[in-house]
Design a protein around this motif. Structure first.
Motif, mmCIF file in Angstrom:
data_model
loop_
_atom_site.group_PDB
_atom_site.id
_atom_site.type_symbol
_atom_site.label_atom_id
_atom_site.label_comp_id
_atom_site.label_asym_id
_atom_site.label_seq_id
_atom_site.Cartn_x
_atom_site.Cartn_y
_atom_site.Cartn_z
ATOM 1 N N TYR A 44 1.072 -1.269 -0.125
ATOM 2 C CA TYR A 44 -0.050 -0.103 -0.123
ATOM 3 C C TYR A 44 0.931 1.469 0.078
ATOM 4 C CZ TYR A 44 -3.860 -2.894 0.725
ATOM 5 O OH TYR A 44 -5.007 -3.910 0.736
ATOM 6 N N GLU A 45 1.759 1.311 0.720
ATOM 7 C CA GLU A 45 2.867 2.351 0.791
ATOM 8 C C GLU A 45 3.567 2.454 -0.587
ATOM 9 O OE1 GLU A 45 7.293 2.691 2.625
ATOM 10 O OE2 GLU A 45 5.745 2.322 4.157
ATOM 11 N N PHE A 46 4.046 1.489 -1.412
ATOM 12 C CA PHE A 46 4.499 1.665 -2.508
ATOM 13 C C PHE A 46 3.487 2.283 -3.603
ATOM 14 C CE2 PHE A 46 8.253 -0.064 -1.430
ATOM 15 C CZ PHE A 46 9.301 -0.133 -2.766
ATOM 16 N N GLN A 47 2.104 1.560 -3.682
ATOM 17 C CA GLN A 47 1.080 2.105 -4.466
ATOM 18 C C GLN A 47 0.821 3.381 -4.197
ATOM 19 O OE1 GLN A 47 -2.846 0.113 -3.551
ATOM 20 N NE2 GLN A 47 -3.028 -0.352 -5.651
ATOM 21 N N ALA A 48 0.809 3.873 -3.206
ATOM 22 C CA ALA A 48 0.250 5.471 -2.829
ATOM 23 C C ALA A 48 1.602 6.374 -3.048
ATOM 24 C CB ALA A 48 0.143 5.606 -1.315
ATOM 25 N N GLU A 49 2.762 6.019 -2.904
ATOM 26 C CA GLU A 49 3.984 6.864 -3.007
ATOM 27 C C GLU A 49 4.945 6.753 -4.283
ATOM 28 O OE1 GLU A 49 5.887 6.656 0.759
ATOM 29 O OE2 GLU A 49 4.130 7.098 1.852
ATOM 30 N N VAL A 50 5.058 5.564 -4.596
ATOM 31 C CA VAL A 50 5.999 5.194 -5.661
ATOM 32 C C VAL A 50 5.356 5.090 -7.092
ATOM 33 C CG1 VAL A 50 7.867 3.650 -6.400
ATOM 34 C CG2 VAL A 50 7.533 4.029 -4.088
ATOM 35 N N ASP A 51 5.533 6.275 -8.049
ATOM 36 C CA ASP A 51 5.112 6.464 -9.223
ATOM 37 C C ASP A 51 5.430 5.023 -10.104
ATOM 38 O OD1 ASP A 51 3.631 8.748 -8.565
ATOM 39 O OD2 ASP A 51 4.927 9.842 -9.303
ATOM 40 N N GLN A 52 6.704 4.685 -10.137
ATOM 41 C CA GLN A 52 7.096 3.701 -10.931
ATOM 42 C C GLN A 52 6.923 2.310 -10.295
ATOM 43 O OE1 GLN A 52 11.379 4.913 -11.544
ATOM 44 N NE2 GLN A 52 10.961 4.752 -13.525
ATOM 45 N N PHE A 53 6.132 2.016 -9.528
ATOM 46 C CA PHE A 53 5.924 0.968 -8.861
ATOM 47 C C PHE A 53 4.620 0.189 -9.913
ATOM 48 C CE2 PHE A 53 2.910 -1.708 -5.684
ATOM 49 C CZ PHE A 53 3.649 -2.828 -5.953
ATOM 50 N N ASP A 54 4.759 -0.970 -10.384
ATOM 51 C CA ASP A 54 3.703 -1.663 -11.037
ATOM 52 C C ASP A 54 2.634 -2.603 -10.399
ATOM 53 O OD1 ASP A 54 2.219 -2.817 -13.157
ATOM 54 O OD2 ASP A 54 3.879 -3.500 -14.472
ATOM 55 N N ALA A 55 1.856 -2.069 -9.779
ATOM 56 C CA ALA A 55 0.907 -2.547 -8.828
ATOM 57 C C ALA A 55 0.073 -3.627 -9.436
ATOM 58 C CB ALA A 55 -0.017 -1.600 -7.996
#
Length: 77
Positions: A44-55
């Motif tokens: 959830y942290e990556f999904q909200a904060e990291v634009d390059q994360f491919d959820a």
């Protein structure tokens, strides 16, 4: 693919270590982490904060009671 086992890293240092490793990836690469619990808060942290994360391509597999393998792919965003 970069593999990072965070089980021996103090919990307070895990997320910063994972973020640093993810930042070092090139687009299209995947960071695979091994953790002692399912990393839902990290997802959830990556999904909200990291634009390059491919959820959409994120995967997690429970290998044992205290071993979860999660794949954090890096996109082009």
């Amino acid at each position: 693919m970069t593999r990072l086992d965070v089980r021996d890293i103090p919990p307070v240092d895990r997320h910063p270590t994972i973020h640093d490793a993810f930042d070092d990836l090139a687009p299209g690469e995947t960071l695979t982490i091994v953790n002692d619990h399912e990393p839902k808060p990290l997802f959830y942290e990556f999904q909200a904060e990291v634009d390059q994360f491919d959820a959409d391509d994120y995967e997690v597999e429970r290998v044992a009671a205290d071993e979860f393998v999660a794949r954090f792919p890096k996109g082009d965003a």
